[in-house]
Design an enzyme around this catalytic site. Structure first.
Site, PDB file in Angstrom:
ATOM      1  N   PHE A  35       6.213  -9.890   2.618  1.00 43.30           N
ATOM      2  CA  PHE A  35       6.005 -11.290   3.016  1.00 43.30           C
ATOM      3  C   PHE A  35       7.066 -11.806   3.999  1.00 43.30           C
ATOM      4  O   PHE A  35       6.818 -12.742   4.737  1.00 43.30           O
ATOM      5  CB  PHE A  35       6.084 -12.189   1.776  1.00 43.30           C
ATOM      6  CG  PHE A  35       4.869 -12.168   0.887  1.00 43.30           C
ATOM      7  CD1 PHE A  35       3.617 -12.530   1.377  1.00 43.30           C
ATOM      8  CD2 PHE A  35       4.971 -11.832  -0.452  1.00 43.30           C
ATOM      9  CE1 PHE A  35       2.491 -12.544   0.549  1.00 43.30           C
ATOM     10  CE2 PHE A  35       3.855 -11.850  -1.285  1.00 43.30           C
ATOM     11  CZ  PHE A  35       2.615 -12.200  -0.787  1.00 43.30           C
TER      12      PHE A  35
ATOM     13  N   SER B 174      -0.758 -12.374   3.621  1.00 43.48           N
ATOM     14  CA  SER B 174       0.455 -12.376   4.459  1.00 43.48           C
ATOM     15  C   SER B 174       0.109 -12.398   5.952  1.00 43.48           C
ATOM     16  O   SER B 174       0.954 -12.778   6.768  1.00 43.48           O
ATOM     17  CB  SER B 174       1.368 -11.195   4.130  1.00 43.48           C
ATOM     18  OG  SER B 174       0.782  -9.978   4.527  1.00 43.48           O
TER      19      SER B 174
ATOM     20  N   SER C  42      -2.029  -5.380   4.114  1.00 46.33           N
ATOM     21  CA  SER C  42      -1.107  -6.521   4.141  1.00 46.33           C
ATOM     22  C   SER C  42      -0.827  -6.930   2.705  1.00 46.33           C
ATOM     23  O   SER C  42      -1.523  -6.499   1.786  1.00 46.33           O
ATOM     24  CB  SER C  42      -1.761  -7.702   4.865  1.00 46.33           C
ATOM     25  OG  SER C  42      -2.732  -8.308   4.031  1.00 46.33           O
ATOM     26  N   ASP C  43       0.174  -7.776   2.488  1.00 49.86           N
ATOM     27  CA  ASP C  43       0.263  -8.400   1.171  1.00 49.86           C
ATOM     28  C   ASP C  43      -0.738  -9.561   1.160  1.00 49.86           C
ATOM     29  O   ASP C  43      -1.328  -9.924   2.177  1.00 49.86           O
ATOM     30  CB  ASP C  43       1.700  -8.851   0.858  1.00 49.86           C
ATOM     31  CG  ASP C  43       1.931  -8.991  -0.655  1.00 49.86           C
ATOM     32  OD1 ASP C  43       0.933  -9.078  -1.412  1.00 49.86           O
ATOM     33  OD2 ASP C  43       3.099  -9.029  -1.095  1.00 49.86           O
ATOM     34  N   TRP C  44      -0.883 -10.124   0.014  1.00 51.18           N
ATOM     35  CA  TRP C  44      -1.875 -11.182  -0.245  1.00 51.18           C
ATOM     36  C   TRP C  44      -1.718 -12.344   0.753  1.00 51.18           C
ATOM     37  O   TRP C  44      -0.693 -13.035   0.723  1.00 51.18           O
ATOM     38  CB  TRP C  44      -1.670 -11.668  -1.685  1.00 51.18           C
ATOM     39  CG  TRP C  44      -2.639 -12.679  -2.175  1.00 51.18           C
ATOM     40  CD1 TRP C  44      -2.619 -14.021  -1.911  1.00 51.18           C
ATOM     41  CD2 TRP C  44      -3.758 -12.457  -3.036  1.00 51.18           C
ATOM     42  NE1 TRP C  44      -3.648 -14.635  -2.550  1.00 51.18           N
ATOM     43  CE2 TRP C  44      -4.370 -13.703  -3.264  1.00 51.18           C
ATOM     44  CE3 TRP C  44      -4.308 -11.326  -3.651  1.00 51.18           C
ATOM     45  CZ2 TRP C  44      -5.495 -13.861  -4.068  1.00 51.18           C
ATOM     46  CZ3 TRP C  44      -5.422 -11.483  -4.453  1.00 51.18           C
ATOM     47  CH2 TRP C  44      -6.007 -12.724  -4.654  1.00 51.18           C
TER      48      TRP C  44
END
Ligand code: NOJ
Length: 751
Positions: free
Chosen positions: A252, A287, A283-285
């Site tokens: 993030f 992000s 990707s992260d959630w």
């Protein structure tokens, strides 16, 4: 059957050749899987390609998900755990969608699926790669039995700030330890055969630098210069690639102004080009979308453009690829080859997982969940993860003279909280708490008195303390179970104060005043500043949230059926103001000498230079509360006779370091011996010590063994002033000992 499908696909692809102007990777020729991928790619519409790059979160079946899967507009679903639902959606993908591409099903399986193991920081205290591999294996077996084929683990962020709640999920502060243990976790999840029925894909995260969040505040900016990044934050990820990790997740944070999901340097230059990673990056959630809040992109379209061009292959739930990639392609801002490469990477992992051949799970395999051997392994892990920080006058283990025990504290019987963070699928009804374990195992022999004293860790109510004092008076010993509720650590759960919360310290102090000896057992998600509490306790046993079987593990440790052997994977500060505090720091030009005048000893109107102009805090000195690598045993170990195979080395040599270790106490036990090296002078300043090896040495009482570490000098390479990874010739110090502060010392030269 499988062969027929692919023969069909190949034929179709030949017919369709020329319709699509994608480029293909040169390396694909000759490789069966790559040929299959190419064949598929040639048939895919742009929508289907972008669909593979799209990950959605399951929010209940409402027909919408089924429709997306059917149209090929989603490649992965996370947060779905119902095996029948997973099978049914896989069936839509395999039978109703045009190209029959299976779904990859992701879930945060972090320290166990149903059978919960100690939090990763606890597991790291075992310094035991095999134990960690076994734990991940069990997590994978349980998760795979429900149709999950991808976990978002291990988290291999270097974590040097205990304020950061996610330190709980980390393997600690050290790059070497994290590299070894992270690789073991990957092996446990994936095995050597990713297409095996219980293998699940790993996803090392968060790439990269997330643990260096300013002020330990989650999601915060980081400022890690390239050399530090390469020497400290990247090695565990490189080790993960070498261990065969199938996927990677971006972090993030923005590092030095560039959010990771838009960072071409780390994703393309380092990960793809330097490390030759050929799995896919998720990707992260959200992000990708968050790059707008970062102020790095003005809207979702620009965020999608920057992410895909940087090298993020799959968008976790932002849905920005679905919305914008087509237009970005038409405008020439994103190349067809970029999209194709992303899809190729995703399909490659789906092939390697064997999902094209068998995407379904057999739903009669559910009995693996909470299997007896899983529970036993979780107990073993909790035992190995416990760290004995203090044991005055060998008060532990508890002997036969103990007839009455006062059990107090909010963590004595807290089935939810001892599981720790990230237990989406864990069930507190299976937890065995310390109180329950003590009652079950010793209730018929020992009088066990119990009162909480304080209801939960943050509770400010002092009403319960008198009852605790009262049972303490009637007991031979107090077992005070304190710490943190699980909600106080983990994602977005950062703290600025690391003392025991609520009135727990007051509780310990009050019972200690009775004169009955207090053994404090901590269960927490991070290092805590427990100096004051340790002073009031005769012994301190620290457990990072120990999971389902924490209770029986702790009971065995307290009564000597097991001997504590865990070592701290992270430095414990005395006070928050010392943070960041880690053992592998560089030296200043004016290192602390010892003997400097501290705050309370300063005479009034002292002269400006009277305190010694060295680097320390007036009120805390430089020492931590407990150093990295520290941990006591019920026995004692003596190190002697350190010897090196040679003291004149070259970069291509291998150094053998031998030491004798003797168990000088009364218990059979295992010592975790640690080898540290210092590169004394270099083109850039180097850490005062770096862990390079560790080993478990089981020793019977009185036994002496020689242990030999093998250290290739090449492993002393670092990124130097020219950003070249080399071993610089010169002087080196080396220590072998029980922790990062003690040990026998030797020196050698690299020519
Ligand atoms: C956000 C977290 O940062 C990440 O570690 C996790 O895997 C995802 N959410 C998915 O739940």
């Amino acid at each position: 059957m499988k062969d027929k499908i692919f023969a069909g696909l190949l034929l179709l692809s030949i017919l369709l050749q020329g319709c699509d102007n994608q480029t293909t990777q040169a390396s694909t020729a000759g490789n069966d899987t790559e040929r299959k991928i190419d064949a598929l790619l040639k048939q895919m519409t742009l929508e289907e390609k972008v669909g593979q790059m799209n990950q959605i979160s399951f929010s209940g079946e409402n027909g919408k998900v089924r429709e997306l899967v059917c149209k090929g507009e989603v490649g992965s679903i996370l947060n779905i755990t119902d095996p029948d639902m997973i099978n049914s959606l896989q069936q839509v993908a395999m039978e109703e969608s045009r190209l029959k591409i299976p779904l990859i099903i992701g879930r945060d399986v972090i320290h166990g699926f149903k059978t919960i193991f100690p939090i990763p920081l606890g597991q790291a205290a075992s310094f035991d790669p095999q134990l960690i591999e076994d734990g991940a294996r069990i997590a994978a077996i349980e998760a795979a039995s429900t149709g999950i084929n991808w976990t978002f683990a291990p988290m291999i962020d270097i974590a040097r700030d205990p304020r950061w709640g996610r330190i709980a999920e980390s393997l600690g502060e050290d790059p070497y330890l994290t590299s070894v243990l992270g690789a073991a976790m990957i092996k446990g999840f994936q095995t050597d055969e990713l297409d095996g029925p219980t293998a699940i894909a790993a996803c090392p995260k968060h790439f990269v630098g997330y643990g260096a969040a300013e002020a330990g505040k989650d999601y915060n900016s980081t400022f890690i210069p390239e050399r530090l990044l390469r020497n400290v934050y990247l090695p565990s990820f490189e080790a993960a690639v070498k261990a065969g990790a199938a996927t990677f997740m971006t972090s993030f944070n923005d590092n030095n102004g560039v959010p990771s999901s838009g960072n071409k340097f780390i994703l393309d230059q380092v990960l793809r080009k330097e490390w030759a990673f050929d799995g896919f990056v998720v990707s992260d959630w959200t992000s990708i979308a968050e790059m707008i809040s970062h102020g790095f992109c003005k809207d979702g379209k620009e965020a999608a453009e920057k992410a895909v061009n940087a090298g993020v292959d799959m968008d976790m739930v932002s849905e920005l690829y679905v919305k914008h990639l087509k237009e970005l392609l038409q405008e020439g801002k994103v190349k067809q080859s970029t999209i194709d490469d992303a899809v190729r990477s995703i399909l490659r992992i789906k092939f390697r997982l064997g999902l094209f051949d068998n995407p379904y799970i057999s739903t009669d395999a559910k009995e693996v969940i909470y299997a007896e051997e899983h529970l036993q392994k979780a107990k073993e892990a909790a035992i190995e993860s416990a760290i004995l920080l203090k044991n005055e006058a060998n008060i532990l283990p508890l002997g036969d003279h103990i007839k009455t025990i006062a059990v107090i504290g909010p963590m004595a019987d807290a089935p939810h909280d001892q599981l720790g963070t990230w237990i989406f699928d864990g069930d507190k009804n299976h937890t065995v708490t310390p109180l329950k374990a003590l009652q079950q195992q010793y209730g018929d022999k020992i009088r066990i008195l119990y009162t909480q004293g304080t209801a939960y860790s943050r509770d400010m109510e002092t009403n319960g303390i008198p009852a605790a004092v009262s049972i303490a008076r009637s007991a031979d010993i107090v077992l005070a179970f304190v710490g943190e509720e699980s909600i106080l650590s983990g994602e977005a759960h950062s703290l600025s104060n690391l003392n025991l919360q609520g009135v727990q310290s007051e509780l310990i102090e009050a019972v200690a005043k009775t004169g009955t000896p207090v053994v404090t057992i901590v269960m927490a998600g991070r290092p805590l500043t427990i100096g004051r509490d340790a002073e009031h306790s005769k012994a301190v046993l620290f457990n990072f949230h120990p999971g389902t079987m924490g209770g029986p593990a702790i009971a065995d440790l307290l009564f000597g059926k097991a001997v504590p052997g865990g070592k701290l994977p992270v430095t414990f500060p005395k006070t928050v103001g010392q943070i960041p505090l880690y053992y592998a720091h560089n030296n200043t030009g004016r290192p602390y000498q010892g003997g400097e005048t501290l705050l309370n000893d300063i005479p009034s109107e002292a002269g400006q230079t009277s305190l010694g102009n060295t680097s320390f805090h007036l009120d805390a000195g430089v020492e931590p509360l407990y150093p990295f690598g520290y941990g006591l045993s019920y026995t004692t170990f003596e190190y002697s006779n350190l010897r090196l195979s040679n003291t004149q080395m070259t970069a291509s040599d291998v150094l053998n370091v031998s030491v004798d270790i003797t168990n000088t106490g009364n218990y059979d036990a295992t010592e975790i011996a640690q080898l540290y090296v210092q590169d004394c002078f270099a083109s850039v300043t180097r850490p005062v010590k770096e862990l390079k090896r560790f080993d478990h040495i089981p020793l019977k009482a009185g036994e002496k063994k020689t242990t030999t570490f093998t250290l290739p000098i090449a492993e002393l390479a670092f990124y130097n002033i020219d950003m070249k990874k080399i071993v610089e010739p010169g002087d080196f110090n080396l220590w072998v000992g029980p922790n990062s502060q003690e040990g026998l010392k030797a020196s050698f030269v690299v020519n």
